[in-house]
Motif scaffolding. Structure first.
Motif, PDB file in Angstrom:
ATOM      1  N   GLU A 271       0.826  -1.206   0.000  1.00 22.54           N
ATOM      2  CA  GLU A 271       0.000   0.000   0.000  1.00 22.54           C
ATOM      3  C   GLU A 271       0.861   1.256   0.000  1.00 22.54           C
ATOM      4  OE1 GLU A 271      -2.384  -0.640   3.437  1.00 22.54           O
ATOM      5  OE2 GLU A 271      -3.767  -2.018   2.417  1.00 22.54           O
ATOM      6  N   LYS A 272       1.993   1.214   0.699  1.00 27.59           N
ATOM      7  CA  LYS A 272       2.884   2.368   0.770  1.00 27.59           C
ATOM      8  C   LYS A 272       3.448   2.703  -0.611  1.00 27.59           C
ATOM      9  CE  LYS A 272       5.409   5.270   3.371  1.00 27.59           C
ATOM     10  NZ  LYS A 272       4.843   6.253   4.319  1.00 27.59           N
ATOM     11  N   PHE A 273       3.974   1.697  -1.297  1.00 20.28           N
ATOM     12  CA  PHE A 273       4.512   1.914  -2.634  1.00 20.28           C
ATOM     13  C   PHE A 273       3.414   2.362  -3.593  1.00 20.28           C
ATOM     14  CE2 PHE A 273       8.251  -0.221  -1.114  1.00 20.28           C
ATOM     15  CZ  PHE A 273       9.271   0.140  -1.988  1.00 20.28           C
ATOM     16  N   SER A 274       2.260   1.678  -3.550  1.00 20.68           N
ATOM     17  CA  SER A 274       1.182   1.990  -4.493  1.00 20.68           C
ATOM     18  C   SER A 274       0.621   3.380  -4.267  1.00 20.68           C
ATOM     19  CB  SER A 274       0.063   0.940  -4.381  1.00 20.68           C
ATOM     20  OG  SER A 274       0.530  -0.348  -4.743  1.00 20.68           O
ATOM     21  N   ALA A 275       0.579   3.831  -3.006  1.00 25.27           N
ATOM     22  CA  ALA A 275       0.039   5.162  -2.701  1.00 25.27           C
ATOM     23  C   ALA A 275       0.976   6.267  -3.170  1.00 25.27           C
ATOM     24  CB  ALA A 275      -0.220   5.293  -1.208  1.00 25.27           C
ATOM     25  N   GLY A 357      -1.635   3.115 -17.312  1.00 27.01           N
ATOM     26  CA  GLY A 357      -0.446   3.621 -16.645  1.00 27.01           C
ATOM     27  C   GLY A 357      -0.521   3.634 -15.136  1.00 27.01           C
ATOM     28  N   GLN A 358      -1.520   2.948 -14.541  1.00 26.83           N
ATOM     29  CA  GLN A 358      -1.673   2.925 -13.094  1.00 26.83           C
ATOM     30  C   GLN A 358      -0.782   1.856 -12.474  1.00 26.83           C
ATOM     31  OE1 GLN A 358      -5.952   2.321 -13.105  1.00 26.83           O
ATOM     32  NE2 GLN A 358      -6.303   4.468 -12.557  1.00 26.83           N
ATOM     33  N   PHE A 359      -0.074   2.222 -11.398  1.00 30.76           N
ATOM     34  CA  PHE A 359       0.857   1.319 -10.738  1.00 30.76           C
ATOM     35  C   PHE A 359       0.139   0.482  -9.683  1.00 30.76           C
ATOM     36  CE2 PHE A 359       5.097   3.824 -11.316  1.00 30.76           C
ATOM     37  CZ  PHE A 359       4.789   4.012 -12.657  1.00 30.76           C
ATOM     38  N   HIS A 360       0.547  -0.777  -9.556  1.00 30.41           N
ATOM     39  CA  HIS A 360       0.085  -1.632  -8.458  1.00 30.41           C
ATOM     40  C   HIS A 360       1.268  -2.475  -7.993  1.00 30.41           C
ATOM     41  CE1 HIS A 360      -2.099  -4.211  -5.843  1.00 30.41           C
ATOM     42  NE2 HIS A 360      -2.019  -5.267  -6.625  1.00 30.41           N
ATOM     43  N   PHE A 361       1.749  -2.188  -6.789  1.00 26.44           N
ATOM     44  CA  PHE A 361       2.833  -2.963  -6.191  1.00 26.44           C
ATOM     45  C   PHE A 361       2.224  -4.060  -5.325  1.00 26.44           C
ATOM     46  CE2 PHE A 361       4.837   1.008  -7.289  1.00 26.44           C
ATOM     47  CZ  PHE A 361       6.138   0.654  -7.641  1.00 26.44           C
TER      48      PHE A 361
END
Length: 372
Positions: A271-275, A357-361
């Motif tokens: 959640e930290k990376f994705s936010a 282009g949305q990131f999801h870690f």
């Protein structure tokens, strides 16, 4: 965490058709045969499947299981570490039907509700450990409505859907605020939140600090939410009611037997990376993996970090390196006496970027050099 449906299906096929438990050497034992054609499942506190010998195993479910559909079936019972029943209910080929009842550790009723075609109907009633009523939520309409609420002193604060609400809940998983509880406070009208609401962080010494502010409209819909710690707005309200974790069991998700997974720290990293890294207009349709090393002192404070396995572009690597200094703490490694020790962690993660282009870690895991 992992989706284990296919694994469960194959595992069940093996021992149901052979009549013997399969050789699971080197694998997690998430379920086993039980008498009378039943199956025993092993869960942690939050209903994630874990190995039967995992120290975080806290719940055992005994139920029928339909192998071809990969779902629970018929009556089931959940037991805690002491063998006390903590939940009973019924599934019709995976669909919740009829009365469900949960119990406190001493056997007193914790909550009760009736399901119809997988949805709660009528009143969901919660009780304090001494048996006194706590909250009644009505589900006769599309949205659950808080119709009654009694505080810990036994005083009724909400009656017939109107009154004032102040309820404390624990954070289920790791958070970087350092507070174990958050307290929701606001006005309820016709069973729904109305007007100005707050959340406070609360510690064990009753120290409180303002965490969020929210405004609800006349329909009980969140108009605006503001996180004072992140200095950011949000539009999905925080929880108002005790969380019924048993829903997770039906998703058949598993966790490795590590504290980083059990505590939710790996989910926190995701959640930290994705936010912090939400999107990029120039990067689309990417699946990649990365890892980094972080050195910790005895208290879990990072002293150094290095990107180890890089992503496919310099831009992505630069993004990841921007996040690493923003992670203020990791759980320290421990010696045999339980004392914190200096250690080097290797953190592995996956990055998915969709066509917008949305990131999801996701799929974070941690390996510790000095502690297995």
């Amino acid at each position: 965490m992992q989706r284990t449906g296919l694994f469960l299906f194959l595992l069940c096929i093996t021992f149901f058709t052979s009549g013997q438990q399969p050789d699971t050497s080197g694998k997690m034992t998430l379920l086993e045969k039980a008498p009378m054609g039943l199956v025993r499942f092993y869960f942690d506190d939050y209903y994630y499947l874990v190995d039967k010998d995992c120290s975080f195993k806290s719940i055992e479910r005994v139920s029928q299981f339909l192998v071809d559909k990969n779902v629970f079936h018929a009556d089931f019972r959940d037991f805690d570490r002491n063998g006390t029943v903590v939940l009973t209910g019924y599934h019709n080929a995976g669909v919740k039907e009829g009365p469900f009842k949960a119990y406190h550790p001493d056997g007193t009723l914790k909550w009760e509700v009736t399901f119809e075609q997988g949805r709660p109907i009528g009143d969901w009633k919660y009780y304090y450990p001494d048996g006194k009523p706590m909250i009644t939520v009505n589900y006769d309409q599309a949205t659950g409505r808080i119709m009654s609420y009694w505080d810990r002193r036994g005083k009724q604060q909400i009656k017939e859907g109107n009154g004032n609400y102040m309820f404390r809940m624990p954070f289920a998983f790791y958070n970087e605020y350092g507070y174990p509880f958050f307290e929701r406070k606001g006005r309820v009208r016709n069973g729904l939140p109305r007007g100005y609401w707050t959340s406070h962080l609360v510690d064990h010494q009753e120290k409180k600090i303002l965490y969020t502010e929210e405004i609800f409209d006349d329909r009980g819909v969140l108009e605006n939410g503001y996180d004072l710690f992140l200095d950011a707005r949000y539009y999905t309200p925080m929880a108002l009611l005790p969380t019924p974790y048993f829903y997770t069991a039906e998703r058949l998700l598993s966790k490795p037997c590590t504290f980083d997974d059990h505590s939710g720290f790996n989910t926190y990293l995701s959640e930290k990376f994705s936010a912090m890294l939400r999107s990029s207009p120039t990067l689309t349709n990417i699946e990649d993996k990365f890892s980094y090393e972080v050195s910790l002192d005895e208290e879990g404070n990072p002293t150094d970090f290095t990107l180890k396995d890089s992503l496919m572009t310099k831009e992505l690597n630069r993004y990841v390196e921007m996040v690493l200094p923003e992670i203020p703490f990791y759980f320290p490694s421990l010696d045999k006496a339980g004392n914190g020790i200096m250690d080097t962690l290797t953190v592995y993660g996956n990055l998915s970027i969709n066509d917008a282009g949305q990131f999801h870690f996701h799929s974070f895991r941690i390996e510790r050099e000095k502690q297995p």
